[in-house]
Design a protein around this motif. Structure first.
Motif, short mmCIF file in Angstrom:
data_model
loop_
_atom_site.label_atom_id
_atom_site.label_comp_id
_atom_site.label_asym_id
_atom_site.label_seq_id
_atom_site.Cartn_x
_atom_site.Cartn_y
_atom_site.Cartn_z
N ASP A 42 -6.02 11.93 3.57
CA ASP A 42 -5.19 10.77 3.25
C ASP A 42 -6.01 9.78 2.42
N ARG A 43 -5.41 9.35 1.31
CA ARG A 43 -5.99 8.31 0.47
C ARG A 43 -5.00 7.15 0.42
N VAL A 44 -5.51 5.94 0.64
CA VAL A 44 -4.67 4.74 0.67
C VAL A 44 -4.97 3.92 -0.58
N PHE A 45 -3.91 3.57 -1.32
CA PHE A 45 -4.02 2.74 -2.53
C PHE A 45 -3.13 1.52 -2.36
N ASP A 46 -3.55 0.39 -3.00
CA ASP A 46 -2.75 -0.82 -2.94
C ASP A 46 -2.13 -1.12 -4.29
N SER A 47 -1.31 -2.19 -4.31
CA SER A 47 -0.53 -2.49 -5.50
C SER A 47 -1.37 -3.00 -6.67
N THR A 48 -2.62 -3.33 -6.44
CA THR A 48 -3.48 -3.80 -7.55
C THR A 48 -4.10 -2.64 -8.32
N GLN A 49 -3.93 -1.42 -7.85
CA GLN A 49 -4.56 -0.25 -8.47
C GLN A 49 -3.54 0.51 -9.31
N GLY B 241 3.00 24.79 -6.93
CA GLY B 241 2.12 23.74 -7.42
C GLY B 241 1.48 22.96 -6.28
N PRO B 242 0.36 22.26 -6.54
CA PRO B 242 -0.29 21.44 -5.51
C PRO B 242 0.68 20.41 -4.94
N LEU B 243 0.61 20.22 -3.63
CA LEU B 243 1.57 19.36 -2.93
C LEU B 243 0.93 18.01 -2.63
N LEU B 244 1.68 16.94 -2.96
CA LEU B 244 1.30 15.57 -2.61
C LEU B 244 2.38 14.98 -1.72
N HIS B 245 1.95 14.32 -0.66
CA HIS B 245 2.89 13.65 0.24
C HIS B 245 2.69 12.14 0.09
N LEU B 246 3.68 11.47 -0.49
CA LEU B 246 3.61 10.03 -0.75
C LEU B 246 4.36 9.28 0.34
N VAL B 247 3.68 8.33 0.99
CA VAL B 247 4.28 7.54 2.06
C VAL B 247 4.05 6.07 1.75
N PRO B 248 5.10 5.33 1.32
CA PRO B 248 4.93 3.89 1.06
C PRO B 248 4.65 3.14 2.35
N ASP B 249 3.96 2.01 2.22
CA ASP B 249 3.61 1.22 3.39
C ASP B 249 4.86 0.62 4.05
N ALA B 250 5.88 0.30 3.25
CA ALA B 250 7.12 -0.26 3.82
C ALA B 250 7.82 0.76 4.70
N ALA B 251 7.82 2.04 4.29
CA ALA B 251 8.44 3.08 5.11
C ALA B 251 7.64 3.34 6.37
N ARG B 252 6.31 3.17 6.31
CA ARG B 252 5.48 3.40 7.49
C ARG B 252 5.67 2.31 8.53
N LYS C 178 0.84 -1.19 0.00
CA LYS C 178 0.00 0.00 0.00
C LYS C 178 0.88 1.25 0.00
N ILE C 179 0.22 2.34 -0.42
CA ILE C 179 0.85 3.64 -0.38
C ILE C 179 -0.21 4.66 0.04
N THR C 180 0.21 5.60 0.89
CA THR C 180 -0.69 6.65 1.35
C THR C 180 -0.34 7.96 0.66
N VAL C 181 -1.36 8.61 0.07
CA VAL C 181 -1.17 9.89 -0.61
C VAL C 181 -1.97 10.94 0.16
N ARG C 182 -1.25 11.94 0.67
CA ARG C 182 -1.88 13.02 1.44
C ARG C 182 -1.95 14.28 0.59
N HIS C 183 -3.15 14.82 0.47
CA HIS C 183 -3.36 16.05 -0.31
C HIS C 183 -4.41 16.89 0.38
N GLU C 184 -4.03 18.15 0.73
CA GLU C 184 -4.91 19.11 1.38
C GLU C 184 -5.53 18.53 2.66
N GLY C 185 -4.70 17.84 3.46
CA GLY C 185 -5.14 17.31 4.75
C GLY C 185 -5.93 16.03 4.67
#
Length: 201
Positions: free
Chosen positions: A17-24, A95-106, A8-15
Motif C-alpha cells: 500500500d502506498r498513500v498519496f495526498d492531494s499535493t502530489q 495487465g498489472p492490477l492497481l486498487h485505488l481507495v480514496p480517503d473519503a471512501a475509507r 489522501k488516496i491509497t494505491v495497492r499494488h502487489e500487496g
C-alpha cells in the motif's frame, strides 16, 4: 511528506500500500522517476497519472500504448475516483492490477437501514385459536373440528352412553308390555294378557 488536512488516496499494488495526498502529482509507469513504479512489459514509461482536482481524484491515461482499463473498459478520457476502484494497466485481463481507495471512501461511516414507518414486526411467540401463530390453543370450537363419518362418530361415543340408551329402550319395551295386560282377581297371577280381537278372514 503529506500536509495535514490534505485528501489522501491509497494505491495497492502487489500487496503493498502506498498513500498519496492531494499535493502530489502521482505518476505511474516503468520510468525510474515515477512515484509508483510498475514493472511490466505492458506498461509504458509514464503510463497514467493520478491527481487531485477540485473535490475528487482524477485518473488519466498519459498517452500509453496499451491503455488504462477500469471495470474492463479502456479509458477514453479522465475518470473520477470516488469509490474503491480496480484498475488494470496494458490489458483488461492480464495487465498489472492497481486498487485505488480514496480517503473519503475509507472514512465513510457504514449506512444503517432506515427504520420502517409501518407496524413494528413482532418477534415473540403468540398464542391463539387457529391463527398463524407459533402456538395454537388446544380449545377449539366444534365447527373447527374435522367432520367424521357416522360410523366413526358411533365408535367415538363412550360405552356408558351407549349402555344408557340401550337401557332406556329396554325399559320402554317392558312398559309397553305391562300396559297390554289387565288385572285378573280370580287368578293366581295378578296380571293376564289382554285378549286380542280375532281377525276376520
Amino acid at each position: 511528506m503529506s500536509s495535514p488536512g490534505a485528501q489522501k488516496i491509497t494505491v495497492r499494488h502487489e500487496g503493498t500500500d502506498r498513500v498519496f495526498d492531494s499535493t502530489q502529482h502521482v505518476t505511474v509507469g516503468r520510468a525510474p522517476e515515477v512515484l509508483l513504479f510498475v514493472d511490466s512489459p505492458l506498461v509504458s514509461r509514464v503510463h497514467a497519472t493520478l491527481t487531485w482536482q477540485g473535490s475528487t481524484w482524477i485518473l488519466s491515461d498519459n498517452g500509453s500504448t496499451n491503455g488504462v482499463f477500469v471495470d474492463a473498459q479502456r479509458l477514453d478520457g479522465p475518470v473520477p475516483i470516488e469509490r474503491p476502484t480496480l484498475v488494470r494497466l496494458g490489458d483488461a485481463v492480464t495487465g498489472p492490477l492497481l486498487h485505488l481507495v480514496p480517503d473519503a471512501a475509507r472514512q465513510a461511516p457504514p449506512q444503517r437501514p432506515a427504520p420502517s414507518r409501518g407496524r413494528p414486526r413482532r418477534t415473540g411467540i403468540r398464542a391463539g385459536r387457529l391463527r398463524p401463530a407459533d402456538i395454537v390453543s388446544s380449545r377449539r370450537r366444534a365447527s373447527d373440528l374435522p367432520r367424521r363419518s357416522a360410523r366413526n362418530s358411533r365408535r367415538s361415543v363412550p360405552r356408558v352412553v351407549r349402555r344408557s340408551a340401550r337401557n332406556r329402550r329396554r325399559t320402554g319395551a317392558i312398559a309397553r308390555r305391562r300396559s297390554a295386560r289387565i288385572p285378573n282377581p280370580g287368578s293366581r297371577s295378578r296380571w293376564v294378557r289382554a285378549p286380542t280381537c280375532p281377525t276376520s278372514t
